[in-house]
Design an enzyme around this catalytic site. Sequence first.
Site, mmCIF file in Angstrom:
data_model
loop_
_atom_site.group_PDB
_atom_site.id
_atom_site.type_symbol
_atom_site.label_atom_id
_atom_site.label_comp_id
_atom_site.label_asym_id
_atom_site.label_seq_id
_atom_site.Cartn_x
_atom_site.Cartn_y
_atom_site.Cartn_z
ATOM 1 N N LYS A 11 0.801 -1.232 0.186
ATOM 2 C CA LYS A 11 0.109 -0.008 -0.221
ATOM 3 C C LYS A 11 0.868 1.291 -0.153
ATOM 4 C CE LYS A 11 0.613 1.812 4.463
ATOM 5 N NZ LYS A 11 1.443 2.741 4.607
ATOM 6 N N PRO A 95 9.946 -4.305 -0.037
ATOM 7 C CA PRO A 95 10.568 -3.962 0.884
ATOM 8 C C PRO A 95 10.237 -3.608 2.302
ATOM 9 C CG PRO A 95 10.595 -2.238 -0.508
ATOM 10 C CD PRO A 95 9.845 -3.319 -0.927
ATOM 11 N N ALA A 98 9.694 0.476 5.157
ATOM 12 C CA ALA A 98 9.294 1.172 3.813
ATOM 13 C C ALA A 98 8.388 2.189 3.855
ATOM 14 C CB ALA A 98 9.321 0.414 2.550
ATOM 15 N N GLY A 99 7.267 1.838 4.677
ATOM 16 C CA GLY A 99 5.976 2.529 4.801
ATOM 17 C C GLY A 99 4.930 1.763 3.518
ATOM 18 N N LEU A 100 5.432 0.621 3.104
ATOM 19 C CA LEU A 100 4.452 0.115 2.342
ATOM 20 C C LEU A 100 3.723 -1.012 2.686
ATOM 21 C CD1 LEU A 100 7.352 -0.105 -0.599
ATOM 22 C CD2 LEU A 100 5.336 1.290 -0.744
ATOM 23 N N ALA A 101 3.710 -1.203 4.038
ATOM 24 C CA ALA A 101 2.903 -2.278 4.697
ATOM 25 C C ALA A 101 3.003 -3.757 4.270
ATOM 26 C CB ALA A 101 1.416 -2.066 4.361
ATOM 27 N N GLY A 103 4.688 -6.110 5.851
ATOM 28 C CA GLY A 103 4.361 -7.127 6.840
ATOM 29 C C GLY A 103 2.841 -7.302 7.020
ATOM 30 N N SER A 104 2.279 -6.146 7.037
ATOM 31 C CA SER A 104 0.818 -6.212 7.303
ATOM 32 C C SER A 104 -0.149 -6.744 5.944
ATOM 33 C CB SER A 104 0.204 -4.770 7.442
ATOM 34 O OG SER A 104 0.223 -4.249 8.657
ATOM 35 N N ASP A 137 -2.002 -1.669 9.841
ATOM 36 C CA ASP A 137 -2.155 -1.697 8.524
ATOM 37 C C ASP A 137 -2.914 -2.743 7.824
ATOM 38 O OD1 ASP A 137 -1.186 1.060 7.825
ATOM 39 O OD2 ASP A 137 0.795 0.306 7.617
#
Length: 291
Positions: A11, A95, A98-101, A103-104, A137
């Site tokens: 995301k 990655p 990163a703020g790309l979620a 893990g979520s 997230d």
Amino acid sequence: MNYAFARAYAKLNLSLDVVSRRDDGYHDLEMVMQSVSLFDTVAVRAEDGDEINVVSNARHIPNDERNIAVKAARAFLSAVGIKRKINITIEKRIPSSAGLAGGSADGAAALMILDRLLETNLPEKELSGIGLSVGADIPFCLVGGTALARGRGEILTPLDAMPDCRIVIAKPRRGMSTGRVFEKVDNSEIFKRPNTGALLEAIGGYDLEGTAKNVYNVFEPIVAEEIPEIYDIKKTMLDGGAMCASMTGSGSAVFGIFRGAPEAAEAAKKLSGKYDAVFSTEPRKHGVIFL
Ligand code: C5P
């Protein structure tokens, strides 16, 4: 059925604003979230037994209880009161830090796969509640697409799909932990904020220009102070014709929105020479899809 696999999409934050600090130490946020075509693949096998294992192709992801997909599986089994041996395999592309979620997204995929394999058919709200207990997230990643997220990210309002475009993502080597970013935030010292209303109006009107104009993340200057590569990536994207460029989430990945594929490809090529993690993506309408 004892085996299934899915794609778990990353995301982006088209916007991120801090609303207030709560009594429990967390912050209430207001964010416009967007799924993009960068994905991990998550496979789950359920057998008789009582243990949870995970393997992945990524060395930086813990293969134990700290893995968010493992936490999600454990929370799920405990909520439904079922014991099984669960083997999770993650092919990682998104990655971390990163703020790309990333893990979520894996956690959300694990929940959706288990709900299917164990035939529990939990209502969306219950799955979302289990997800939130593991990662803020996950509720968004379960649904995906384009959505307004409030609270810690769990109060979701689905939005019309964002206008068609290309989105280039690049990540500096360093990241900053989410906890550290929130520690550095002083809400009374945030002087520039996204105009979330204008962003929602632009998305609703399928207006790419207006959408790009209203992309903003209040964490960006805080994180970029320590990781100046964020500004370098933004400049490369904007010089290469991006309509806007912004950090996502608590960073440190940056994305740029491009109208067309050729200029997006050109910018991605330029960034690839300098940064390891560069991706050419487009908006997606789902957070998890079964394969
Ligand atoms: O979600 P995560 O556990 O990664 O967050 C780490 C820390 O960031 C939390 O313990 C909390 O201090 C802070 N945080 C916050 N408000 C949020 C999310 C995280 O203050 N909405």
